[in-house]
Design an enzyme around this catalytic site. Structure first.
Site, PDB file in Angstrom:
ATOM      1  N   GLY A   1       0.845  -1.193   0.000  1.00  0.00           N
ATOM      2  CA  GLY A   1       0.000   0.000   0.000  1.00  0.00           C
ATOM      3  C   GLY A   1       0.876   1.237   0.000  1.00  0.00           C
ATOM      4  O   GLY A   1       1.680   1.444  -0.893  1.00  0.00           O
ATOM      5  N   SER A   2       0.745   2.050   1.038  1.00  0.00           N
ATOM      6  CA  SER A   2       1.530   3.289   1.086  1.00  0.00           C
ATOM      7  C   SER A   2       3.021   3.034   1.253  1.00  0.00           C
ATOM      8  O   SER A   2       3.834   3.918   0.958  1.00  0.00           O
ATOM      9  CB  SER A   2       1.021   4.200   2.205  1.00  0.00           C
ATOM     10  OG  SER A   2       1.149   3.585   3.469  1.00  0.00           O
TER      11      SER A   2
ATOM     12  N   GLU B   1       3.196   1.052  11.823  1.00  0.00           N
ATOM     13  CA  GLU B   1       2.145   0.120  11.440  1.00  0.00           C
ATOM     14  C   GLU B   1       1.564  -0.732  12.575  1.00  0.00           C
ATOM     15  O   GLU B   1       0.444  -1.222  12.452  1.00  0.00           O
ATOM     16  CB  GLU B   1       2.677  -0.835  10.347  1.00  0.00           C
ATOM     17  CG  GLU B   1       3.214  -0.137   9.111  1.00  0.00           C
ATOM     18  CD  GLU B   1       2.127   0.488   8.258  1.00  0.00           C
ATOM     19  OE1 GLU B   1       0.935   0.310   8.570  1.00  0.00           O
ATOM     20  OE2 GLU B   1       2.466   1.176   7.273  1.00  0.00           O
TER      21      GLU B   1
END
Length: 267
Positions: free
Chosen positions: A106-107, A180
């Site tokens: 993702g990012s 995260e």
């Protein structure tokens, strides 16, 4: 904002009220701003985003503090001791301690924030990317919840693998874990990834199916709705989707489900 909305725009950074729903500005015409600078709040304020997800804001605690403040005291977060122990356990189980990779889907593809020694396009088998984590902070809020990507079981996933230099493992994984793993909505696992130069073993952040934010089996229409309206201090969910798809295209990576979601939002 959508055609027909009533309101004004300012570059001063002060909130501006709009008479209708504002979302997902995807233009730089006349305003001299990057899309990443623009924060859109449904039925409310149009502001310049004040919080960026960078190495500095991760390490100085500002991202973590903002997210914790939004979610309130009832949400449990990983302690410093737990974070250090989790990283230590992960490294102790590394298939090749001298070659530690991190898989981005993702990012992390376009904003890893940690330092790395090597980067390769990679394919992970056994998992696919899915919008299956509900957000009420970061790119969401209690008033405007959104969705975030995670790795769900089944299928495969193209992304980017990053190799971290052995002498930087502790410091760079600390950045990744702070970013995260704070709310423990991910479960880090070792997984084999195929790269143009062969198979490597990478840390992959899979979804924690026991986490309260995990949502399973969302209809595509509901996914689109949450992505369109999800917004918080780090920006909007649709911007997250657009940036992810755009950077994947630049690398020659296709994800037809994400491209369908992007097309539905841009209609």
């Amino acid at each position: 904002h959508r055609e027909g909305d009533i309101g004004e725009f300012t570059r001063s950074g002060a909130p501006v009220r709009f008479g209708a729903l504002a979302w997902c500005v995807d233009t730089r015409r006349d305003v001299g701003l990057r899309r990443s600078d623009i924060l859109l709040v449904p039925e409310g304020e149009f502001t310049i985003a004040s919080l960026k997800l960078t190495r500095e804001t991760i390490l100085d605690g500002s991202v973590h503090a903002t997210i914790r403040a939004m979610q309130g005291p009832g949400v449990r977060y990983m302690t410093d001791a737990e974070r250090a122990q989790s990283i230590e356990t992960m490294l102790a189980n590394a298939p090749r301690p001298d070659r530690v990779w991190v898989f981005g889907y993702g990012s992390l593809i376009w904003n890893p924030a940690f330092h790395f020694a090597e980067r390769r396009i990679a394919r992970l088998y056994g998992y696919h990317r899915q919008f299956c984590l509900r957000l009420q902070a970061g790119r969401g809020s209690p008033e405007s919840p959104g969705l975030m990507l995670a790795l769900e079981r089944g299928g495969s996933c193209h992304g980017v693998a990053y190799r971290i230099a052995p002498h930087h493992l502790e410091s760079e994984l600390d950045v990744l874990w702070r970013r995260e793993m704070g709310s423990m909505s991910y479960q880090p696992v070792w997984a084999a990834v195929r790269t143009p130069k062969g198979i490597e073993h990478a840390i992959a952040l899979t979804v924690n199916r026991h986490h309260e934010r995990y949502v399973r089996g969302l209809a595509e229409e509901e996914t689109v709705r949450l992505l369109m309206h999800g917004v918080g201090p780090l920006g909007s969910c649709c911007e997250y989707l657009f940036d992810t798809v755009a950077h994947m295209r630049e690398l020659g990576i296709r994800d037809r489900r994400l491209e369908r979601l992007e097309a539905a939002i841009r209609q």
